[in-house]
Scaffold this motif. Structure first.
Motif, PDB file in Angstrom:
ATOM      1  N   GLY A 116      17.358  -7.635  -4.671  1.00 51.04           N
ATOM      2  CA  GLY A 116      16.443  -8.539  -5.369  1.00 51.04           C
ATOM      3  C   GLY A 116      16.055  -8.052  -6.763  1.00 51.04           C
ATOM      4  O   GLY A 116      15.178  -8.649  -7.403  1.00 51.04           O
ATOM      5  N   LYS A 117      16.671  -6.928  -7.191  1.00 53.23           N
ATOM      6  CA  LYS A 117      16.417  -6.337  -8.511  1.00 53.23           C
ATOM      7  C   LYS A 117      14.973  -5.857  -8.672  1.00 53.23           C
ATOM      8  O   LYS A 117      14.445  -5.789  -9.762  1.00 53.23           O
ATOM      9  CB  LYS A 117      16.773  -7.318  -9.635  1.00 53.23           C
ATOM     10  N   GLN A 137      21.457 -13.833   3.415  1.00 54.80           N
ATOM     11  CA  GLN A 137      22.729 -14.547   3.309  1.00 54.80           C
ATOM     12  C   GLN A 137      22.533 -15.968   2.783  1.00 54.80           C
ATOM     13  O   GLN A 137      23.453 -16.548   2.201  1.00 54.80           O
ATOM     14  CB  GLN A 137      23.421 -14.592   4.676  1.00 54.80           C
ATOM     15  N   SER A 138      21.339 -16.518   2.967  1.00 53.72           N
ATOM     16  CA  SER A 138      21.045 -17.873   2.484  1.00 53.72           C
ATOM     17  C   SER A 138      20.611 -17.875   1.028  1.00 53.72           C
ATOM     18  O   SER A 138      20.352 -18.948   0.453  1.00 53.72           O
ATOM     19  CB  SER A 138      19.942 -18.511   3.341  1.00 53.72           C
ATOM     20  N   GLY A 139      20.506 -16.685   0.433  1.00 51.64           N
ATOM     21  CA  GLY A 139      20.087 -16.595  -0.963  1.00 51.64           C
ATOM     22  C   GLY A 139      18.588 -16.604  -1.147  1.00 51.64           C
ATOM     23  O   GLY A 139      18.098 -16.696  -2.275  1.00 51.64           O
ATOM     24  N   HIS A 140      17.828 -16.481  -0.049  1.00 55.15           N
ATOM     25  CA  HIS A 140      16.359 -16.474  -0.125  1.00 55.15           C
ATOM     26  C   HIS A 140      15.893 -15.022  -0.245  1.00 55.15           C
ATOM     27  O   HIS A 140      15.428 -14.413   0.727  1.00 55.15           O
ATOM     28  CB  HIS A 140      15.756 -17.146   1.103  1.00 55.15           C
ATOM     29  N   VAL A 141      16.010 -14.465  -1.420  1.00 52.01           N
ATOM     30  CA  VAL A 141      15.809 -13.030  -1.620  1.00 52.01           C
ATOM     31  C   VAL A 141      14.393 -12.590  -1.282  1.00 52.01           C
ATOM     32  O   VAL A 141      14.173 -11.594  -0.577  1.00 52.01           O
ATOM     33  CB  VAL A 141      16.155 -12.648  -3.068  1.00 52.01           C
ATOM     34  N   ASP A 142      13.387 -13.314  -1.783  1.00 50.32           N
ATOM     35  CA  ASP A 142      11.998 -12.911  -1.546  1.00 50.32           C
ATOM     36  C   ASP A 142      11.647 -12.974  -0.062  1.00 50.32           C
ATOM     37  O   ASP A 142      10.947 -12.097   0.462  1.00 50.32           O
ATOM     38  CB  ASP A 142      11.047 -13.804  -2.348  1.00 50.32           C
ATOM     39  N   GLU A 143      12.133 -14.006   0.642  1.00 49.21           N
ATOM     40  CA  GLU A 143      11.870 -14.122   2.075  1.00 49.21           C
ATOM     41  C   GLU A 143      12.552 -12.982   2.834  1.00 49.21           C
ATOM     42  O   GLU A 143      12.000 -12.425   3.790  1.00 49.21           O
ATOM     43  CB  GLU A 143      12.363 -15.467   2.612  1.00 49.21           C
ATOM     44  N   ALA A 144      13.759 -12.625   2.390  1.00 48.30           N
ATOM     45  CA  ALA A 144      14.485 -11.523   3.033  1.00 48.30           C
ATOM     46  C   ALA A 144      13.713 -10.215   2.884  1.00 48.30           C
ATOM     47  O   ALA A 144      13.605  -9.421   3.837  1.00 48.30           O
ATOM     48  CB  ALA A 144      15.878 -11.384   2.432  1.00 48.30           C
ATOM     49  N   ILE A 145      13.167  -9.973   1.691  1.00 49.44           N
ATOM     50  CA  ILE A 145      12.378  -8.759   1.454  1.00 49.44           C
ATOM     51  C   ILE A 145      11.115  -8.767   2.306  1.00 49.44           C
ATOM     52  O   ILE A 145      10.761  -7.760   2.945  1.00 49.44           O
ATOM     53  CB  ILE A 145      12.022  -8.630  -0.034  1.00 49.44           C
ATOM     54  N   ALA A 146      10.422  -9.901   2.351  1.00 45.88           N
ATOM     55  CA  ALA A 146       9.167  -9.996   3.111  1.00 45.88           C
ATOM     56  C   ALA A 146       9.395  -9.695   4.595  1.00 45.88           C
ATOM     57  O   ALA A 146       8.605  -8.982   5.228  1.00 45.88           O
ATOM     58  CB  ALA A 146       8.562 -11.388   2.934  1.00 45.88           C
ATOM     59  N   ALA A 184      19.990 -20.465  12.533  1.00 44.19           N
ATOM     60  CA  ALA A 184      19.543 -19.109  12.857  1.00 44.19           C
ATOM     61  C   ALA A 184      18.105 -18.897  12.413  1.00 44.19           C
ATOM     62  O   ALA A 184      17.266 -18.387  13.168  1.00 44.19           O
ATOM     63  CB  ALA A 184      20.457 -18.090  12.193  1.00 44.19           C
ATOM     64  N   ILE A 185      17.800 -19.292  11.189  1.00 43.49           N
ATOM     65  CA  ILE A 185      16.440 -19.126  10.661  1.00 43.49           C
ATOM     66  C   ILE A 185      15.442 -19.901  11.508  1.00 43.49           C
ATOM     67  O   ILE A 185      14.356 -19.400  11.843  1.00 43.49           O
ATOM     68  CB  ILE A 185      16.383 -19.570   9.188  1.00 43.49           C
ATOM     69  N   GLU A 186      15.799 -21.105  11.912  1.00 44.62           N
ATOM     70  CA  GLU A 186      14.897 -21.923  12.716  1.00 44.62           C
ATOM     71  C   GLU A 186      14.578 -21.244  14.052  1.00 44.62           C
ATOM     72  O   GLU A 186      13.414 -21.155  14.453  1.00 44.62           O
ATOM     73  CB  GLU A 186      15.531 -23.294  12.966  1.00 44.62           C
ATOM     74  N   HIS A 187      15.604 -20.760  14.738  1.00 44.46           N
ATOM     75  CA  HIS A 187      15.379 -20.095  16.035  1.00 44.46           C
ATOM     76  C   HIS A 187      14.601 -18.795  15.877  1.00 44.46           C
ATOM     77  O   HIS A 187      13.699 -18.499  16.678  1.00 44.46           O
ATOM     78  CB  HIS A 187      16.723 -19.809  16.713  1.00 44.46           C
TER      79      HIS A 187
END
Length: 598
Positions: free
Chosen positions: A566-567, A531-540, A504-507
């Protein structure tokens, strides 16, 4: 009602502008022989047309389309229903919010507020810039903030003589944040100027021309104006410099009307197109495809609101005329003259004349007693095209365009056999060429977008969306998957639903590389990263979505929740405060902010 429309006298004054400097005789002769190609014509505005067509312009200014959008000015403000009798204060029990309409210093305002235990919880007031609508059923208002246009929460309903919640607000409180999309304002104005790829954002001058004008139906007029200034004199019906809808085929003529008078269940712009790209005389499908969910005998078509062409296409009059010579085939302008709109007692007489152009008094099988009971007597449209209530708009009714011989006339069999084998779950209403069961199949990319729109409210279309996406992904001449942002976004969304997060991220990243101005794709990418645990990327990515669509509440909420997850508590609190600046009507977020500050 007191609502006064644009003055025809003022319009005529504008028309008498100084004409362009004259060319010499040789230049004029050359231009008459070789006029500017209509395909290269540009828009010149209704005033240029009206220098020659003064009488038409005066009549049109009084017709509905001639005052579809009006700028609020101190003089115009005096004509609006703002007395206590018009109910300028409104309380919505569902939201426990109060609304008001008011005027001050020559300006129009609406306010939303809430009280609790005698104190104000919030108060939100905005100046309104335009009145939208003709007043036949009522009118609403538009406001502008930071370059975006929004619907105001209250509208005036003519039948009730009262202000009430605007259409759609019965489903939820949008406050002053219901964005006016380009596809909507295109049908209510002359020449809007939307900013590409930013839904609801408009140029500094939002409208080149406010109300609908000559060029909306006749196309850009520069070639015609130039030809007339050069002294051109063409045979009637053979002027190559302007579009005359009456000289077009039935389908191309109706396509002009259908652009605004046929909503359908899903509209899909062709790749790279905007609503401003449509040119009268060209197939509407070249710009936008319109799809309708097929009716069934158990659920026949009953919606009259902006479904005029489809209703007309099911009438005996329309279907019977299809075998006639082109000049005899029924079309929208068979009955409607956009330049002249009858009012009051003129209406039955005007449309009786239209009916009698094909029928005779002997055609009516009703008894004389029944015919005399209509108001006025022998009112054809009163019996055969009765007005019906509009479900989605309070206090409003609209004419049923399925011209009925009898009130209980059944739908024709064709109404339930309009789909094709290749697309059995949708009707392509404005297909080029054959329509109905013989229509050509739209491109897979167009179908994909139609199903994506439909499944938002009707999950049964999800399977068709998946099937069409697989078609684009794996086979056929339309295999655009590697480099198409829409397809990549769809693939990413499908993989996100299947919890294939890496794919999903790749597409989704690939889609944004192809087109970085897709806020909803950033939302999907934020979800996949979260959902992948990449909190900073999710926020960005949530921040990028908000940057692109700053007035979509759901996107700002997503950002708040990502920051909390992300606290980033201080930043989350600041985001909540910013959210409430735009959406002060949101009681849930106000409570969240209060809890955060404890």
């Amino acid at each position: 009602m007191a609502f006064r429309f644009q003055s025809a006298v003022v319009l005529v004054g504008v028309l008498l502008a100084v004409a362009p400097a004259a060319d010499n005789a040789a230049t004029k002769a050359a231009k008459k022989k070789n006029p500017q190609p209509i395909s290269t014509a540009t828009y010149v505005g209704g005033a240029a047309c009206s220098r020659c067509h003064v009488e038409i312009a005066i009549h049109f200014a009084k017709a509905s389309m001639g005052h579809s959008l009006t700028r609020v000015t101190p003089d115009f403000l005096k004509t609006l229903p703002l007395t206590p009798q018009a109910g300028t204060s409104y309380y919505d029990a569902n939201s426990d919010h109060h609304f008001e309409v008011s005027a001050a210093d020559g300006k129009l305002y609406q306010t939303e507020f809430q009280t609790s235990t005698g104190k104000e919880v919030f108060r939100n007031t905005h100046e309104l810039g335009w009145i939208i609508g003709t007043g036949e059923n009522g009118f609403g208002a538009l406001l502008r903030r930071e370059g975006y246009l929004f619907q105001a929460p209250l509208s005036f309903y003519s039948k009730a003589g009262q202000w009430g919640l605007s259409p759609g607000y019965q489903n939820g409180d949008y406050g002053f944040n219901r964005i006016i999309q380009p596809g909507c304002i295109y049908c209510h104005s002359g020449r809007p100027q939307p900013v590409a790829n930013f839904a609801g954002k408009y140029d500094a001058s939002a409208f080149i021309q406010t109300s609908i004008g000559c060029e909306n139906c006749h196309g850009p007029g520069s070639a015609h104006v130039q030809a007339m200034d050069d002294g051109a004199d063409y045979e009637k019906g053979k002027d190559p410099t302007i579009v005359n809808p009456a000289r077009l085929t039935e389908q191309l003529s109706d396509d002009i009307c259908m652009g605004c008078h046929q909503t359908g269940d899903a509209r899909v712009l062709q790749p790279g197109k905007t609503y401003q790209d449509f040119r009268p005389g060209e197939p509407l499908d070249k710009t936008v495809s319109i799809f309708q969910i097929p009716p069934s005998r158990e659920n026949p078509p009953q919606d009259d609101h902006v479904e005029h062409y489809y209703s007309m296409s099911l009438s005996k009059c329309f279907r019977a005329s299809a075998t006639q010579p082109a000049t005899k085939q029924m079309r929208c302008i068979t009955c409607h003259d956009p330049h002249v709109e009858p009012v009051g007692s003129e209406i039955p007489v005007f449309y009786n004349g239209k009916c009698m152009s094909c029928h005779t008094a002997a055609s009516c099988t009703a008894t004389q007693e029944v015919r005399q009971r209509t108001t006025p007597a022998d009112n054809c449209i009163g019996c055969h095209m009765p007005k019906r209530d509009v479900v989605v708009i309070s206090h409003s009714s609209i004419t049923n365009h399925r011209i009925l011989a009898k009130p209980d006339e059944p739908f024709p069999d064709e109404a339930f056999a309009q789909t094709t084998a290749a697309m059995p779950d949708l009707i392509h209403i404005n297909a080029v060429g054959a329509r109905g069961s013989q229509a050509a199949t739209p491109s897979a990319l167009t179908r994909l977008q139609a199903y994506a729109l439909l499944e938002l409210a009707k999950p049964q279309f999800h399977a068709s969306w998946l099937t069409t996406l697989a078609e684009l992904e794996t086979s056929g001449p339309e295999k655009t998957e590697p480099e198409n942002a829409i397809v990549q976004a769809a693939l990413g969304h499908r993989e996100l639903e299947a919890h294939n997060l890496a794919s999903a991220i790749e597409h989704l990243q690939h889609s944004l590389k192809l087109n970085p101005l897709q806020s909803v794709v950033y939302v999907d990418l934020s979800e996949a990263e979260d959902q992948s645990g990449h909190v900073d990327e999710a926020i960005a990515n949530a921040k990028k979505a908000v940057e692109l669509d700053p007035f979509v509440a759901a996107m700002q909420k997503t950002l708040v929740f990502r920051l909390i997850n992300g606290k980033h508590y201080e930043e989350a609190e600041a985001a909540m405060e910013k959210y409430l600046q735009n959406f002060p009507e949101d009681d849930f977020m106000r409570k969240m902010l209060a809890m955060a500050k404890q």
